[in-house]
Enzyme design. Structure first.
Site, short mmCIF file in Angstrom:
data_model
loop_
_atom_site.label_atom_id
_atom_site.label_comp_id
_atom_site.label_asym_id
_atom_site.label_seq_id
_atom_site.Cartn_x
_atom_site.Cartn_y
_atom_site.Cartn_z
CE LYS A 14 38.48 33.89 35.38
NZ LYS A 14 37.22 33.73 34.63
NE ARG A 89 40.51 32.39 29.96
CZ ARG A 89 40.30 33.50 30.67
NH1 ARG A 89 41.26 34.04 31.37
NH2 ARG A 89 39.11 34.05 30.68
NE ARG A 128 32.82 42.29 32.46
CZ ARG A 128 33.71 41.34 32.76
NH1 ARG A 128 34.30 41.34 33.94
NH2 ARG A 128 34.01 40.39 31.90
NE ARG A 134 36.20 42.56 29.13
CZ ARG A 134 36.49 41.57 29.96
NH1 ARG A 134 36.73 41.82 31.24
NH2 ARG A 134 36.58 40.33 29.51
NE ARG A 146 34.56 36.38 27.27
CZ ARG A 146 34.09 37.39 27.99
NH1 ARG A 146 33.19 38.22 27.47
NH2 ARG A 146 34.52 37.59 29.21
P1 B4P Z 1 34.24 38.68 36.59
O1 B4P Z 1 33.69 37.31 36.70
O2 B4P Z 1 35.00 39.21 37.74
O3 B4P Z 1 35.02 38.58 35.26
P2 B4P Z 1 36.18 37.55 34.99
O4 B4P Z 1 35.75 36.13 35.21
O5 B4P Z 1 37.38 38.01 35.75
O6 B4P Z 1 36.46 37.85 33.52
P3 B4P Z 1 36.62 37.10 32.17
O7 B4P Z 1 36.87 35.64 32.32
O8 B4P Z 1 35.45 37.54 31.38
O9 B4P Z 1 37.81 37.84 31.53
P4 B4P Z 1 39.36 37.72 31.40
O10 B4P Z 1 39.75 39.12 31.60
O11 B4P Z 1 40.00 36.70 32.28
O12 B4P Z 1 33.08 39.66 36.37
C1 B4P Z 1 32.00 39.48 35.49
C2 B4P Z 1 30.83 40.36 35.88
O13 B4P Z 1 30.09 39.71 36.90
C3 B4P Z 1 31.20 41.73 36.43
O14 B4P Z 1 30.38 42.70 35.87
C4 B4P Z 1 30.94 41.61 37.92
O15 B4P Z 1 30.54 42.84 38.51
C5 B4P Z 1 29.82 40.61 37.96
N1 B4P Z 1 29.80 39.84 39.20
C6 B4P Z 1 30.88 39.32 39.84
N2 B4P Z 1 30.49 38.64 40.95
C7 B4P Z 1 29.12 38.73 40.98
C8 B4P Z 1 28.12 38.25 41.90
N3 B4P Z 1 28.42 37.53 42.98
N4 B4P Z 1 26.82 38.50 41.62
C9 B4P Z 1 26.48 39.24 40.52
N5 B4P Z 1 27.38 39.74 39.64
C10 B4P Z 1 28.69 39.50 39.87
O16 B4P Z 1 39.54 37.22 29.90
C11 B4P Z 1 39.10 37.96 28.76
C12 B4P Z 1 39.67 37.36 27.49
O17 B4P Z 1 41.12 37.47 27.50
C13 B4P Z 1 39.44 35.85 27.27
O18 B4P Z 1 38.19 35.58 26.65
C14 B4P Z 1 40.65 35.48 26.35
O19 B4P Z 1 40.41 35.84 25.01
C15 B4P Z 1 41.77 36.36 26.88
N6 B4P Z 1 42.62 35.67 27.88
C16 B4P Z 1 42.76 36.03 29.19
N7 B4P Z 1 43.59 35.19 29.82
C17 B4P Z 1 44.00 34.27 28.90
C18 B4P Z 1 44.85 33.12 28.96
N8 B4P Z 1 45.45 32.76 30.09
N9 B4P Z 1 45.04 32.39 27.82
C19 B4P Z 1 44.46 32.75 26.67
N10 B4P Z 1 43.62 33.82 26.55
C20 B4P Z 1 43.39 34.58 27.65
#
Ligand code: B4P
Length: 191
Positions: A14, A89, A128, A134, A146
């Protein structure tokens, strides 16, 4: 105004895809994960509360994130549209978002949901975690927690938008550019 939700489990890409989409479509990026991490790094009271949940792989309470999104919407009155990343979420967050957008005489155009297997998610997040600093990425038990939170509380958010026929599944495995093109195709069909 065009508003979209980029949806998917933790590690589904995302954040990665949002960075590219906002450049192509001129949208304002609202990532609750980034907003929470910014509060933590500034050591605000909100950040300290959120950290307790995030370090365990749990969702932060609804009222905290809904308040953050409400302020962010108010701070960007001239936006061409918003890309919501990691929000909503929970079903309560989805209902609150609809109300906030309704007040601004706008709505969600589409939810694009990235489809990625659990093993690939764990692999990406552990990778990552080697460099991101993190605390929620460098422990497999926290990563699995998670994903469990996602299955128990977040997956139902897609059902909420399905009743309005707004959900499109997009392949989330493959190269970053291939996935980006898949997302753009769906947006171009609707914009
Ligand atoms: P991403 O996949 O981009 O990470 P994300 O989904 O955005 O992050 P996440 O869900 O973990 O965190 P968030 O900040 O929302 O990347 C992951 C990895 O994959 C990276 O290293 C990337 O380089 C790699 N990658 C991406 N695409 C790839 C591909 N095609 N091939 C190979 N590798 C690839 O949330 C973090 C925490 O915040 C949650 O656990 C929660 O505690 C809190 N939180 C956030 N929003 C919330 C909400 N609305 N309500 C309640 N809690 C919340």
């Amino acid at each position: 105004m065009f508003n979209l939700i980029l949806f998917g489990p933790p590690g589904s890409g995302k954040g990665t895809q949002s960075e590219k989409l906002i450049v192509r479509y001129g949208l304002k990026h609202l990532s609750t994960g980034d907003l929470l991490r910014s509060e933590i790094s500034r050591q605000t009271a909100l950040g300290m509360e959120a950290k307790n949940f995030m370090d365990k792989g749990q969702l932060v309470p609804d009222e905290v994130v809904i308040g953050m999104i409400s302020s962010a919407l108010d701070e960007n009155p001239g936006a061409k549209g918003f890309l919501f990343d990691g929000f909503p979420r929970t079903s309560a967050q989805a209902e609150a978002l609809d109300k906030l957008l309704d007040l601004k005489k706008t709505a969600i155009g589409v939810m694009l949901a990235l489809d990625v297997s659990e093993e690939e998610l764990v692999k990406r997040l552990l990778k990552r975690g080697e460099t991101s600093g993190r605390t929620d990425d460098n422990n497999e038990l926290v990563i699995r927690a998670r994903i469990t939170e996602y299955r128990n509380k977040t997956e139902a958010v897609a059902d909420y938008y399905r009743q309005f026929d707004k959900v499109v599944m997009v392949k989330g495995e493959g190269s970053i550019d291939e996935i980006f093109e898949g997302l753009c195709k769906e947006i171009d069909n609707r914009i």
